[in-house]
Write a protein that holds these residues in place. Structure first.
Motif, PDB file in Angstrom:
ATOM      1  N   HIS A 147      36.071  33.385  49.453  1.00  0.00           N
ATOM      2  CA  HIS A 147      35.969  33.519  47.994  1.00  0.00           C
ATOM      3  C   HIS A 147      36.564  34.831  47.494  1.00  0.00           C
TER       4      HIS A 147
ATOM      5  N   ALA B  25      39.376  36.369  44.260  1.00  0.00           N
ATOM      6  CA  ALA B  25      38.487  36.996  43.270  1.00  0.00           C
ATOM      7  C   ALA B  25      39.236  37.802  42.213  1.00  0.00           C
TER       8      ALA B  25
ATOM      9  N   GLU C 126      37.097  37.968  38.718  1.00  0.00           N
ATOM     10  CA  GLU C 126      35.662  38.023  39.037  1.00  0.00           C
ATOM     11  C   GLU C 126      35.178  39.443  39.343  1.00  0.00           C
TER      12      GLU C 126
ATOM     13  N   ASN D 176      30.645  35.695  41.513  1.00  0.00           N
ATOM     14  CA  ASN D 176      31.388  34.525  41.987  1.00  0.00           C
ATOM     15  C   ASN D 176      30.606  33.249  41.701  1.00  0.00           C
TER      16      ASN D 176
END
Ligand code: C2E
Ligand code: MG
Ligand code: MG
Ligand code: MG
Length: 278
Positions: free
Chosen positions: A37, A41, A46, A72
């Motif tokens: 993730h 990002a 994020e 996230n």
């Protein structure tokens, strides 16, 4: 992951398989989810910065430290202590660190343009960022781009950087100092400290690790340790910052001991940029 866990368990001996395999599997899986993730990002916007004030002995805000925050969709709020090590291991810290430096400079310039006086921005730098040949250029360009002076910026380095003997550390520090950028040793006293570098490297500030500051309330020896760190710093002509100040008693003690600046939840949490003016 089952394969990796099995492999590790086998290395530790046959009998360990049933006990250790599931646990390792969970740790590896969590880490790999963070990595997966984290890769997108930045592009998904994020990552943001929170800012925590630093106060002088009179209680005035004299600067802020930029601290990464990651929200996230799948993982929720992930603390930097979880994702920074992953970013460091994967090389993602290079683009992420570049974002932090640029965004922190942009924010400082924006505050000033809107009449919020913030003397200085502190930015954390990982060893891998500092190791880059072009690190000093990156800092110079970020300052120029946002029309800031080197004196507006303080870089927080950890002793890991010095202990790992990152190439050109002494030259790069001198070049940064020549720009007016201040250099701080973060979490001082927490790791495998060596003191020899303090003889030669152009450091400006020691940030006393918060473990010592927090021990002031409970551990009798803590007072003398902080006293000794402050004495060491002052003997070398350095500023001393107490981080992690949570109680009035801690604040009183670190001020009495002569720490020039304090930082901690007692006087200010890390907050979004729009809260800094207040
Ligand atoms: P750090 O640079 O030592 O930052 C101080 C940490 O202590 C921050 O945690 C801050 O929220 C926390 N803190 C401040 N005051 C108090 C207090 O009174 N009590 C307690 N218990 N904690 C306090 P945070 O934001 O979770 O960051 C953790 C670490 O992650 C930082 O430690 C720094 O090493 C790393 N980090 C954060 N942002 C960045 C970044 O942009 N780049 C790099 N390379 N590392 C970062
Ligand atoms: Mg720091
Ligand atoms: Mg620290
Ligand atoms: Mg720390």
């Amino acid at each position: 992951h089952a394969d990796i866990a099995m492999y590790r368990a086998k290395q530790g001996g046959k009998n360990n398989i049933t006990f250790y395999a599931p646990e390792m599997n969970a740790v590896d899986a969590a880490r790999s989810a963070v990595e997966q993730h984290l890769r997108g990002a930045l592009d998904r916007h994020e990552l943001t910065l929170a800012y925590q004030p630093l106060h002088n002995a009179q209680g005035l805000v004299v600067g802020v430290e930029a601290l990464l925050r990651w929200q996230n969709a799948a993982l929720g709020n992930v603390p930097p202590t979880t994702f920074i090590p992953v970013a460091e291991d994967t090389g993602l810290i290079i683009p992420i660190g570049q974002y932090v430096l640029n965004e922190a400079c942009r924010q400082l310039a924006a505050w000033r343009a809107h009449g919020t006086a913030v003397d200085r921005m502190s930015v954390n730098v990982s060893p891998a960022q500092f190791a880059r040949e072009d690190f000093v250029d990156i800092v110079r360009r970020a300052l120029q781009h946002h029309r800031l002076d080197g004196r507006d910026l303080e870089l927080e380095l950890t002793e890991r950087l010095i202990i790992r003997d990152v190439p050109g550390v002494s030259r790069k520090m001198s070049e940064l100092r020549a720009l007016g950028v201040r250099l701080s040793i973060d979490d001082f006293g927490a790791g495998n400290s060596a003191l020899n570098y303090l003889m030669t490297l152009p450091v400006n500030t020691l940030k006393v690790d918060r473990a010592f500051v927090q021990a002031l309330d409970q551990t009798p020896g803590a007072h003398r340790i902080v006293q000794a760190i402050v004495a060491l710093g002052h003997a070398l002509g350095l500023d001393v910052v107490a981080e992690g100040v949570e109680t009035p008693a801690q604040l009183l003690q670190v001020r009495e001991l002569g720490c020039e600046r304090t930082q901690g939840f007692l006087l200010g949490q890390p907050v979004p940029p729009e809260n800094i003016r207040a």
